[in-house]
Design a protein around this motif. Structure first.
Motif, PDB file in Angstrom:
ATOM      1  N   MET A   1       0.936  -1.519  -0.173  1.00 33.22           N
ATOM      2  CA  MET A   1       0.374   0.077  -0.533  1.00 33.22           C
ATOM      3  C   MET A   1       0.936   1.446   0.205  1.00 33.22           C
ATOM      4  N   ASN A   2       0.413   2.445  -1.294  1.00 39.61           N
ATOM      5  CA  ASN A   2       1.603   3.746  -0.567  1.00 39.61           C
ATOM      6  C   ASN A   2       0.812   4.014   0.149  1.00 39.61           C
ATOM      7  N   GLY A   3       2.306   4.716   1.029  1.00 34.94           N
ATOM      8  CA  GLY A   3       0.976   5.689   2.290  1.00 34.94           C
ATOM      9  C   GLY A   3       0.743   7.427   1.723  1.00 34.94           C
ATOM     10  N   GLY A   4      -0.412   7.679   1.738  1.00 34.25           N
ATOM     11  CA  GLY A   4      -0.523   8.411   1.506  1.00 34.25           C
ATOM     12  C   GLY A   4      -1.855   8.905   0.864  1.00 34.25           C
ATOM     13  N   THR A   5      -2.233   7.867  -0.322  1.00 26.72           N
ATOM     14  CA  THR A   5      -2.557   7.701  -1.438  1.00 26.72           C
ATOM     15  C   THR A   5      -3.767   7.860  -0.961  1.00 26.72           C
ATOM     16  N   GLU A   6      -4.857   8.453  -1.962  1.00 24.78           N
ATOM     17  CA  GLU A   6      -6.638   8.973  -2.469  1.00 24.78           C
ATOM     18  C   GLU A   6      -7.275   7.215  -1.883  1.00 24.78           C
ATOM     19  N   GLY A   7      -6.698   6.289  -2.162  1.00 25.54           N
ATOM     20  CA  GLY A   7      -7.303   5.017  -2.405  1.00 25.54           C
ATOM     21  C   GLY A   7      -7.060   4.659  -0.683  1.00 25.54           C
ATOM     22  N   SER A   8      -6.934   4.523   0.347  1.00 21.32           N
ATOM     23  CA  SER A   8      -6.677   4.411   1.097  1.00 21.32           C
ATOM     24  C   SER A   8      -8.051   4.380   2.195  1.00 21.32           C
ATOM     25  N   THR A  10     -10.120   5.598   5.170  1.00 20.36           N
ATOM     26  CA  THR A  10     -10.171   6.362   6.328  1.00 20.36           C
ATOM     27  C   THR A  10     -11.705   6.898   6.349  1.00 20.36           C
ATOM     28  N   SER A  11     -11.895   7.498   7.678  1.00 17.28           N
ATOM     29  CA  SER A  11     -13.160   7.952   7.804  1.00 17.28           C
ATOM     30  C   SER A  11     -13.187   9.326   8.077  1.00 17.28           C
ATOM     31  N   ARG A  12     -12.541  10.280   6.724  1.00 19.71           N
ATOM     32  CA  ARG A  12     -12.792  10.883   6.339  1.00 19.71           C
ATOM     33  C   ARG A  12     -12.399  10.966   4.690  1.00 19.71           C
ATOM     34  N   PRO A  13     -13.395  11.547   3.762  1.00 21.27           N
ATOM     35  CA  PRO A  13     -12.594  11.575   2.790  1.00 21.27           C
ATOM     36  C   PRO A  13     -11.807  11.693   1.687  1.00 21.27           C
ATOM     37  N   PRO A  14     -10.711  11.556   1.375  1.00 28.71           N
ATOM     38  CA  PRO A  14      -9.531  11.781   0.705  1.00 28.71           C
ATOM     39  C   PRO A  14      -9.531  13.441   0.702  1.00 28.71           C
ATOM     40  N   VAL A  15      -8.165  13.704   0.674  1.00 31.06           N
ATOM     41  CA  VAL A  15      -7.796  14.830   0.105  1.00 31.06           C
ATOM     42  C   VAL A  15      -8.045  15.949  -1.260  1.00 31.06           C
ATOM     43  N   GLY A  16      -8.238  14.748  -2.066  1.00 30.02           N
ATOM     44  CA  GLY A  16      -8.593  15.069  -3.347  1.00 30.02           C
ATOM     45  C   GLY A  16      -9.946  15.387  -4.110  1.00 30.02           C
ATOM     46  N   ARG A  18     -11.396  16.468  -1.186  1.00 31.07           N
ATOM     47  CA  ARG A  18     -12.737  17.316  -0.796  1.00 31.07           C
ATOM     48  C   ARG A  18     -11.996  18.582  -1.502  1.00 31.07           C
ATOM     49  N   LEU A  19     -10.679  18.009  -1.703  1.00 35.54           N
ATOM     50  CA  LEU A  19     -10.542  19.160  -3.229  1.00 35.54           C
ATOM     51  C   LEU A  19     -11.567  19.705  -4.437  1.00 35.54           C
ATOM     52  N   PHE A  20     -12.294  18.183  -4.730  1.00 32.56           N
ATOM     53  CA  PHE A  20     -12.863  18.889  -5.816  1.00 32.56           C
ATOM     54  C   PHE A  20     -14.021  18.816  -5.518  1.00 32.56           C
ATOM     55  N   ALA A  21     -14.499  18.418  -4.340  1.00 30.50           N
ATOM     56  CA  ALA A  21     -16.006  19.466  -3.031  1.00 30.50           C
ATOM     57  C   ALA A  21     -15.703  20.752  -3.899  1.00 30.50           C
ATOM     58  N   LEU A  22     -14.537  21.530  -2.738  1.00 31.55           N
ATOM     59  CA  LEU A  22     -14.228  22.404  -3.155  1.00 31.55           C
ATOM     60  C   LEU A  22     -14.882  23.330  -4.386  1.00 31.55           C
ATOM     61  N   MET A  39     -21.348  14.207  -9.644  1.00 28.22           N
ATOM     62  CA  MET A  39     -20.298  15.256 -10.347  1.00 28.22           C
ATOM     63  C   MET A  39     -18.919  13.946  -8.803  1.00 28.22           C
ATOM     64  N   LEU A  40     -19.713  13.822  -7.930  1.00 30.24           N
ATOM     65  CA  LEU A  40     -18.399  12.849  -6.560  1.00 30.24           C
ATOM     66  C   LEU A  40     -18.393  11.905  -7.697  1.00 30.24           C
ATOM     67  N   VAL A  41     -19.463  11.405  -8.034  1.00 27.94           N
ATOM     68  CA  VAL A  41     -18.944   9.949  -8.158  1.00 27.94           C
ATOM     69  C   VAL A  41     -18.299  10.378  -9.483  1.00 27.94           C
ATOM     70  N   PHE A  42     -18.793  10.922 -10.729  1.00 29.27           N
ATOM     71  CA  PHE A  42     -17.914  10.870 -11.978  1.00 29.27           C
ATOM     72  C   PHE A  42     -16.444  11.144 -11.577  1.00 29.27           C
ATOM     73  N   TYR A  43     -16.034  11.864 -10.529  1.00 25.13           N
ATOM     74  CA  TYR A  43     -14.327  12.060  -9.956  1.00 25.13           C
ATOM     75  C   TYR A  43     -13.900  10.767  -9.591  1.00 25.13           C
ATOM     76  N   ARG A  44     -14.630   9.750  -8.713  1.00 25.55           N
ATOM     77  CA  ARG A  44     -14.212   9.233  -8.179  1.00 25.55           C
ATOM     78  C   ARG A  44     -13.647   7.414  -9.013  1.00 25.55           C
ATOM     79  N   LEU A  45     -13.968   7.414 -10.382  1.00 23.06           N
ATOM     80  CA  LEU A  45     -14.146   6.783 -11.374  1.00 23.06           C
ATOM     81  C   LEU A  45     -12.629   7.227 -11.734  1.00 23.06           C
TER      82      LEU A  45
END
Length: 794
Positions: A1-8, A10-16, A18-22, A39-45
């Motif tokens: 597992m790559n540390g700090g990846t957005e696919g980990s 966690t309970s909080r949404p990934p940084v990417g 959250r940035l897309f939500a902004l 659009m969030l689903v589109f982003y994750r895919l």
């Protein structure tokens, strides 16, 4: 597992994420609420797929995402503004409308020409109505200015006031700030180029107080100068500029009026000319006891107190009339005063005619609107396939309707601008036809109020016309029929057919109403022109002669000079007869006098009024008026020893029915103050007006009365104007200070007397013609578009 990846996990949404939500906050709120989750689903895919491309793939993903968000967010903001009526959306609609018009120039030409005619006529008539009826008089606080008339209960027509009654009214009531009087005087101005007649009104010194007028140079004459009857004059700004070359040193110099020097004491401010004057002189004092109450020769104007209305003033001065009637029963029995706002007095006679014309031009504009509505419905039917396609591609009915309204408003505004040009031409025609029959025409101009009116009517017309196809579009029937039938019979749906038929019938009916009204006015005008005035007025030369006041010729007040000049005119080649008269035929107004009959004592207040006319010998022969009984007038008739007079048939039938008339004595007094006139003849009636039957009239020889203003008539069977120059020269040789003016045919004078009926008939006929043309264009346009719409069927 790559540390700090957005696919980990966690309970909080990934940084990417959250940035897309902004970034989604850049979109309009309504768009974000509707499409945020998708659009969030589109982003994750897509971000999940980009993880396998490494660091470079991540950069490419974010660069593409940021660019796409920036572009689409800006577009969505523009579309949000467009959907709420933003300027960019309207600009787009205007662009689409222009494209549609260029694809269909026939519709544009028909629409703009129809609107230009309707708006041009409407704007022109509104300009006249605004300038004549709406624009305030050009005086300080004009609403408090009033005319005051003295009337009789048995004869409520307008009547001038006796000076003594004016003086009592001025002193006896508190409803007026000030009251002033004037008389319609003229003077002959000499010493500057050629002699000319000017309108030198004799007024009371307080006239400028009533109008709060000022002088540009010098001063107004004083009350002492009025009381003492001094020869002073105040010039109008126009006379000062035209005849005195705007000389700033004119004050203190003299002007020669009627052969007498008048000291120029002032020049009035520009624009003030009440009562239609070139100059003002002090009113001669009235000293005769009889003149104070009996002579109704003065006009009265006043300014009300700020808190007093015209209706309240009429109530207040009623008691003054009753008091004067009790104090002077011989002259004031049955008399009363009436207060009328000055603007109503000036324009009251033409108000009904202008209202009629405005109603006529309003009907014409309605016809134009109906015409364009019918035409726009026909055109919308042919565009149903276009509307169906736009709706299929996601266009809303609101957006399509707005596009149609913008198109209609644009054409209407262009038609309104073209109408302004037509209105300018129409106003010059109206001024030429109206002459002096319409007051305040000099106030008519295409100023800001008229432009705003034209713009408002154009905008309203465009909206009304554009809403018709929008309403049809809102029901969707035409679009559905188009989709089902392939666009072949969109114009044949029953609703559209019924609507267009109703509109065509409506505009034809309105055009028929206008045509009928115009026909009635033309018929009335023809009846006026066909009135038999009792005299042969064909082949008559007519011009005005104004003798200087106080001038005597051979010991007589102009009589000897006039008779001699007329004999010289009759000697001119081509001239058969010549005569002079105070009031020529078919000239309303004239002089009035009380009729006294010797041997029939009547209280002075009950004496009847008759028309009083002064004529030369040969007057009735010149006009071909039949002598019914007795004899006519001759140059040798006595003047001092029982002077003679003639009466018309109306006077003989009214005052001597079945009795002998010749030899009766009239118009005198038993105390010898006025000499009796002996009736030597009866002539047939001569109309004093084209609209009323002949009234009793008395004719006296011109050498008998001190008259200074005459109309000379010369009968010339050939070229009527050929003798004009020679006639002018005859009077100039007799006295170079005699102005000869208004040279022309008598037929031209008769034409000017019916200027207002002629104007009404001409304008209504023009409106009717435009209405018929507009209706014809409408019928043609509807048929043309109906055929075009069914071309595929045919």
């Amino acid at each position: 597992m790559n540390g700090g990846t957005e696919g980990s996990s966690t309970s909080r949404p990934p940084v990417g994420a959250r940035l897309f939500a902004l970034l989604l906050r850049l979109y309009p709120q309504r768009f974000g609420r509707r499409f945020r989750d998708e659009m969030l689903v589109f982003y994750r895919l897509h971000r999940h797929d980009a993880r396998f491309a490494g660091f470079a793939g991540g950069l490419r993903f974010w660069a593409h995402t940021l660019g796409d968000v920036a572009a689409t967010a800006w577009t969505q903001h523009l579309e949000a503004r467009d959907s709420s009526g933003g300027l960019r959306g309207i600009a787009q609609d205007a662009k689409y409308a222009l494209r549609g018009v260029l694809r269909d120039p026939l519709y544009a030409v028909i629409a703009m020409s129809t609107l230009a005619l309707g708006m041009g006529a409407t704007t022109a008539v509104f300009g006249v109505v605004h300038g004549v009826l709406i624009t305030p008089l050009d005086y300080p606080e004009p609403d408090s200015l009033v005319r005051v008339y003295e009337r009789e209960h048995d004869n409520p027509g307008a009547r001038m006031v006796a000076y003594g009654n004016y003086d009592d009214l001025r002193r006896s009531t508190g409803v007026f700030e000030e009251l002033a009087v004037w008389t319609w005087e003229t003077r002959v101005l000499t010493g500057i180029d050629r002699a000319t007649t000017i309108r030198a009104r004799a007024t009371s010194a307080n006239l400028v107080v009533v109008f709060r007028a000022g002088v540009a140079l010098g001063r107004w004459f004083s009350a002492d100068e009025e009381t003492e009857g001094l020869d002073v004059v105040v010039l109008s700004d126009e006379l000062w500029r035209n005849r005195f070359d705007a000389d700033p040193s004119i004050v203190g110099r003299s002007a020669t009026l009627d052969g007498k020097p008048y000291a120029v004491v002032g020049v009035m401010e520009p624009g003030f000319d009440f009562p239609v004057a070139d100059a003002w002189v002090p009113l001669p004092p009235v000293t005769s006891p009889q003149g104070l109450r009996r002579w109704h020769r003065h006009n009265m104007v006043g300014r009300l107190q700020p808190t007093v209305s015209a209706a309240e003033a009429n109530l207040a001065i009623g008691s003054v009339a009753e008091r004067l009637e009790a104090a002077h029963p011989d002259t004031n029995t049955g008399n009363y005063f009436e207060v009328i706002p000055l603007r109503e007095d000036v324009v009251g006679d033409v108000r009904p005619a202008l209202r009629m014309l405005f109603a006529g031009v309003g009907t014409l504009l309605v016809i134009a609107c109906v015409n364009l509505t019918s035409l726009s419905l026909a055109r919308a039917a042919t565009r149903s396939p276009e509307f169906a396609l736009r709706q299929a591609l996601g266009g809303s009915a609101i957006r399509l309707g707005r596009m149609l309204v913008v198109e209609s408003v644009g054409l209407s505004l262009v038609g309104g601008l073209l109408g302004i040009g037509i209105a300018r031409l129409a106003l010059s025609t109206v001024a030429a036809l109206a002459g002096s029959s319409v007051p305040r025409l000099d106030s008519v101009e295409l100023g800001l109020p008229v432009f705003l009116f034209s713009a408002a009517v154009s905008l309203g017309t465009g909206i009304v016309v554009g809403l018709a196809p929008v309403i049809r579009l809102a029901f969707g029937r035409e679009v559905n029929a188009t989709m089902l039938l392939g666009g072949s019979r969109a114009s044949s749906t029953r609703g559209v057919i019924r609507t267009r038929r109703f509109l065509v019938v409506a505009e034809l009916a309105l055009a028929l109403v206008l045509t009928t009204g115009a026909g009635l006015l033309v018929r009335s005008l023809a009846a006026l022109q066909a009135v038999d005035i009792g005299a042969d007025t064909s082949e008559l030369l007519a011009f005005d002669i104004d003798l200087p006041r106080g001038a005597t010729y051979g010991g007589r007040p102009g009589g000897q000079l006039m008779e001699g000049a007329l004999s010289h005119i009759e000697a001119l080649p081509g001239v058969e007869r010549a005569a002079a008269v105070l009031t020529p035929p078919a000239t309303p107004g004239g002089w009035g006098a009380t009729l006294t009959i010797r041997g029939r004592p009547v209280p002075e207040a009950e004496l009847p009024s008759v028309h009083y006319n002064v004529v030369s010998s040969g007057y009735f022969e010149t006009l071909g008026v039949q002598l019914l009984e007795g004899r006519g007038l001759t140059p040798d008739d006595p003047i001092d020893d029982l002077p003679v007079a003639l009466i018309n048939r109306a006077a003989a039938e009214k005052y001597w029915p079945g009795d002998a008339v010749l030899g009766q004595e009239i118009m005198g007094t038993e105390d010898g103050r006025l000499p009796w006139l002996r009736i030597v003849g009866i002539v047939d009636n001569i109309q004093q007006s084209l609209t009323r039957p002949a009234e009793p009239e008395v004719f006296v020889p011109m050498a008998h009365d001190w008259i200074f203003n005459y109309v000379v008539l010369a009968r010339s069977p050939g070229d009527v104007l050929a003798a004009a120059a020679e006639a002018d020269a005859i009077f100039r040789r007799a006295d170079s200070d005699i102005p000869v003016q208004n040279m022309g045919t008598f037929a031209g004078r008769l034409g000017s007397s019916i200027a207002q009926p002629r104007l009404n008939a001409a304008l209504m006929s023009a409106f009717a013609g435009i209405a018929l043309l507009t209706a014809g264009i409408g019928v043609y346009g509807v048929l043309a578009y109906s055929v075009a719409a069914r071309r595929k069927e045919l």
